[in-house]
Design a protein around this motif. Structure first.
Motif, PDB file in Angstrom:
ATOM      1  N   LEU A  57       0.160  -2.117   4.732  1.00  0.00           N
ATOM      2  CA  LEU A  57       1.087  -2.879   3.894  1.00  0.00           C
ATOM      3  C   LEU A  57       1.810  -1.959   2.916  1.00  0.00           C
ATOM      4  CD1 LEU A  57      -1.238  -5.925   3.278  1.00  0.00           C
ATOM      5  CD2 LEU A  57       0.817  -5.906   4.719  1.00  0.00           C
ATOM      6  N   PHE A  58       1.095  -1.029   2.330  1.00  0.00           N
ATOM      7  CA  PHE A  58       1.677  -0.038   1.426  1.00  0.00           C
ATOM      8  C   PHE A  58       2.787   0.728   2.142  1.00  0.00           C
ATOM      9  CE2 PHE A  58       1.923   4.214  -0.284  1.00  0.00           C
ATOM     10  CZ  PHE A  58       1.697   4.118  -1.643  1.00  0.00           C
ATOM     11  N   ASN A  59       2.473   1.266   3.320  1.00  0.00           N
ATOM     12  CA  ASN A  59       3.449   2.037   4.093  1.00  0.00           C
ATOM     13  C   ASN A  59       4.662   1.194   4.459  1.00  0.00           C
ATOM     14  OD1 ASN A  59       1.636   4.161   3.968  1.00  0.00           O
ATOM     15  ND2 ASN A  59       1.003   4.000   6.103  1.00  0.00           N
ATOM     16  N   TYR A  60       4.419  -0.060   4.803  1.00  0.00           N
ATOM     17  CA  TYR A  60       5.511  -0.948   5.192  1.00  0.00           C
ATOM     18  C   TYR A  60       6.458  -1.187   4.015  1.00  0.00           C
ATOM     19  CZ  TYR A  60       8.136  -4.877   6.959  1.00  0.00           C
ATOM     20  OH  TYR A  60       9.165  -5.700   7.345  1.00  0.00           O
ATOM     21  N   ILE A  61       5.906  -1.464   2.851  1.00  0.00           N
ATOM     22  CA  ILE A  61       6.758  -1.684   1.673  1.00  0.00           C
ATOM     23  C   ILE A  61       7.607  -0.450   1.405  1.00  0.00           C
ATOM     24  CG2 ILE A  61       6.763  -2.032  -0.840  1.00  0.00           C
ATOM     25  CD1 ILE A  61       4.205  -3.762  -0.435  1.00  0.00           C
ATOM     26  N   VAL A  62       7.005   0.716   1.463  1.00  0.00           N
ATOM     27  CA  VAL A  62       7.740   1.961   1.233  1.00  0.00           C
ATOM     28  C   VAL A  62       8.829   2.136   2.292  1.00  0.00           C
ATOM     29  CG1 VAL A  62       7.535   4.489   1.232  1.00  0.00           C
ATOM     30  CG2 VAL A  62       5.848   3.092   0.003  1.00  0.00           C
ATOM     31  N   GLN A  63       8.455   1.914   3.547  1.00  0.00           N
ATOM     32  CA  GLN A  63       9.403   2.078   4.660  1.00  0.00           C
ATOM     33  C   GLN A  63      10.610   1.156   4.521  1.00  0.00           C
ATOM     34  OE1 GLN A  63       7.822   0.860   8.472  1.00  0.00           O
ATOM     35  NE2 GLN A  63       9.076   2.342   9.562  1.00  0.00           N
ATOM     36  N   ARG A  64      10.403  -0.018   3.967  1.00  0.00           N
ATOM     37  CA  ARG A  64      11.479  -1.003   3.829  1.00  0.00           C
ATOM     38  C   ARG A  64      12.222  -0.869   2.501  1.00  0.00           C
ATOM     39  NH1 ARG A  64      13.842  -3.205   7.351  1.00  0.00           N
ATOM     40  NH2 ARG A  64      13.964  -5.234   6.367  1.00  0.00           N
ATOM     41  N   GLY A  65      11.939   0.193   1.756  1.00  0.00           N
ATOM     42  CA  GLY A  65      12.662   0.440   0.519  1.00  0.00           C
ATOM     43  C   GLY A  65      12.179  -0.368  -0.664  1.00  0.00           C
ATOM     44  N   GLY A  66      10.987  -0.922  -0.559  1.00  0.00           N
ATOM     45  CA  GLY A  66      10.439  -1.717  -1.659  1.00  0.00           C
ATOM     46  C   GLY A  66       9.640  -0.869  -2.625  1.00  0.00           C
ATOM     47  N   LYS A  67       9.080  -1.533  -3.609  1.00  0.00           N
ATOM     48  CA  LYS A  67       8.265  -0.864  -4.613  1.00  0.00           C
ATOM     49  C   LYS A  67       6.840  -1.396  -4.531  1.00  0.00           C
ATOM     50  CE  LYS A  67       7.825   0.223  -9.447  1.00  0.00           C
ATOM     51  NZ  LYS A  67       7.271  -0.526 -10.521  1.00  0.00           N
ATOM     52  N   VAL A  68       5.905  -0.487  -4.336  1.00  0.00           N
ATOM     53  CA  VAL A  68       4.495  -0.860  -4.337  1.00  0.00           C
ATOM     54  C   VAL A  68       4.044  -0.991  -5.785  1.00  0.00           C
ATOM     55  CG1 VAL A  68       2.159  -0.129  -3.724  1.00  0.00           C
ATOM     56  CG2 VAL A  68       4.058   0.288  -2.134  1.00  0.00           C
ATOM     57  N   THR A  69       3.409  -2.117  -6.082  1.00  0.00           N
ATOM     58  CA  THR A  69       2.891  -2.379  -7.418  1.00  0.00           C
ATOM     59  C   THR A  69       1.410  -2.723  -7.284  1.00  0.00           C
ATOM     60  OG1 THR A  69       5.047  -3.294  -8.009  1.00  0.00           O
ATOM     61  CG2 THR A  69       3.220  -3.735  -9.517  1.00  0.00           C
ATOM     62  N   LEU A  70       0.567  -1.753  -7.633  1.00  0.00           N
ATOM     63  CA  LEU A  70      -0.880  -1.958  -7.512  1.00  0.00           C
ATOM     64  C   LEU A  70      -1.413  -2.681  -8.738  1.00  0.00           C
ATOM     65  CD1 LEU A  70      -1.888   1.506  -6.061  1.00  0.00           C
ATOM     66  CD2 LEU A  70      -1.395  -0.610  -4.821  1.00  0.00           C
ATOM     67  N   GLN A  71      -2.326  -3.607  -8.498  1.00  0.00           N
ATOM     68  CA  GLN A  71      -2.930  -4.410  -9.557  1.00  0.00           C
ATOM     69  C   GLN A  71      -4.431  -4.114  -9.629  1.00  0.00           C
ATOM     70  OE1 GLN A  71      -1.008  -6.502 -11.510  1.00  0.00           O
ATOM     71  NE2 GLN A  71       0.716  -5.654 -10.348  1.00  0.00           N
ATOM     72  N   ALA A  72      -5.043  -4.494 -10.723  1.00  0.00           N
ATOM     73  CA  ALA A  72      -6.489  -4.333 -10.883  1.00  0.00           C
ATOM     74  C   ALA A  72      -7.225  -5.162  -9.827  1.00  0.00           C
ATOM     75  CB  ALA A  72      -6.918  -4.769 -12.281  1.00  0.00           C
ATOM     76  N   ILE A  73      -8.355  -4.661  -9.407  1.00  0.00           N
ATOM     77  CA  ILE A  73      -9.191  -5.376  -8.437  1.00  0.00           C
ATOM     78  C   ILE A  73     -10.264  -6.131  -9.213  1.00  0.00           C
ATOM     79  CG2 ILE A  73     -10.766  -5.137  -6.480  1.00  0.00           C
ATOM     80  CD1 ILE A  73      -9.262  -2.506  -5.832  1.00  0.00           C
ATOM     81  N   GLU A  74     -10.336  -7.421  -8.970  1.00  0.00           N
ATOM     82  CA  GLU A  74     -11.336  -8.261  -9.641  1.00  0.00           C
ATOM     83  C   GLU A  74     -12.738  -7.895  -9.151  1.00  0.00           C
ATOM     84  OE1 GLU A  74     -10.769 -10.578 -12.059  1.00  0.00           O
ATOM     85  OE2 GLU A  74      -8.665  -9.953 -12.015  1.00  0.00           O
ATOM     86  N   PRO A  75     -13.765  -8.153  -9.976  1.00  0.00           N
ATOM     87  CA  PRO A  75     -15.148  -7.875  -9.544  1.00  0.00           C
ATOM     88  C   PRO A  75     -15.517  -8.670  -8.296  1.00  0.00           C
ATOM     89  CG  PRO A  75     -15.049  -8.337 -11.900  1.00  0.00           C
ATOM     90  CD  PRO A  75     -13.688  -8.661 -11.333  1.00  0.00           C
TER      91      PRO A  75
END
Length: 172
Positions: A57-75
């Motif tokens: 999914l990360f690679n796909y967003i980058v490939q399509r010119g989008g911006k990856v926005t990582l969020q905190a992972i819940e416990p």
């Protein structure tokens, strides 16, 4: 270029996949602590697969010119009452992931995002396999019941699982 709504949903799915990876690492630790090292290894492979899903999914967003926005992972949970409960939790979790993927696909239909629909078909097929694998293990554990030798054999079988990188990571 990615549609803004689709990009946001894909970023949310990255977070869900990383949470899944963390959950499976927790399940691996629990199984190892219970002396079920084969099952622990099985969950370690699950952990790596979920990381692959996030990377796709990360690679796909980058490939399509989008911006990856990582969020905190819940416990994540860290204890279960039995090996059966661990795998029942696995199935319930995979069913939730299937719902998330289906909702994401429905969004791409609304937004006429055909490229993302194409990519997500791999995830849809993957979820069918994930749910089937978890259900098969549950069925085996229920059949074994408290038979120590049966549980030992299942643990050995699950421990033979080998990690294979997701095909979407190896295709280029």
């Amino acid at each position: 270029m990615l549609n803004e709504k689709v990009e946001k949903a894909l970023n949310a799915q990255i977070n869900a996949e990383m949470w899944s990876a963390y959950l499976y690492l927790s399940m691996a630790a629990h199984c190892h602590a219970q002396g079920q090292n084969g099952m622990g290894k099985w969950f370690e492979v699950q952990f790596k697969e979920e990381q692959d899903h996030a990377q796709i999914l990360f690679n796909y967003i980058v490939q399509r010119g989008g911006k990856v926005t990582l969020q905190a992972i819940e416990p994540v949970p860290t204890t279960w009452n039995s090996i059966l409960e661990v795998f029942e939790s696995t199935l319930a979790h995979e069913q939730k992931v299937t719902e998330l993927i289906n909702n994401l696909f429905a969004l791409t239909l609304q937004e006429n995002d055909f490229a993302t629909q194409s990519m997500l078909k791999w995830f849809i097929d993957e979820q069918v396999e994930e749910e089937d694998n978890a259900q098969t293990i549950i069925d085996n554990i229920r059949m074994i019941k408290d038979n120590g030798y049966g549980l030992y054999m299942l643990d050995k079988e699950l421990g033979s699982r080998a990690y294979t990188p997701a095909s979407l990571l190896t295709e280029k």
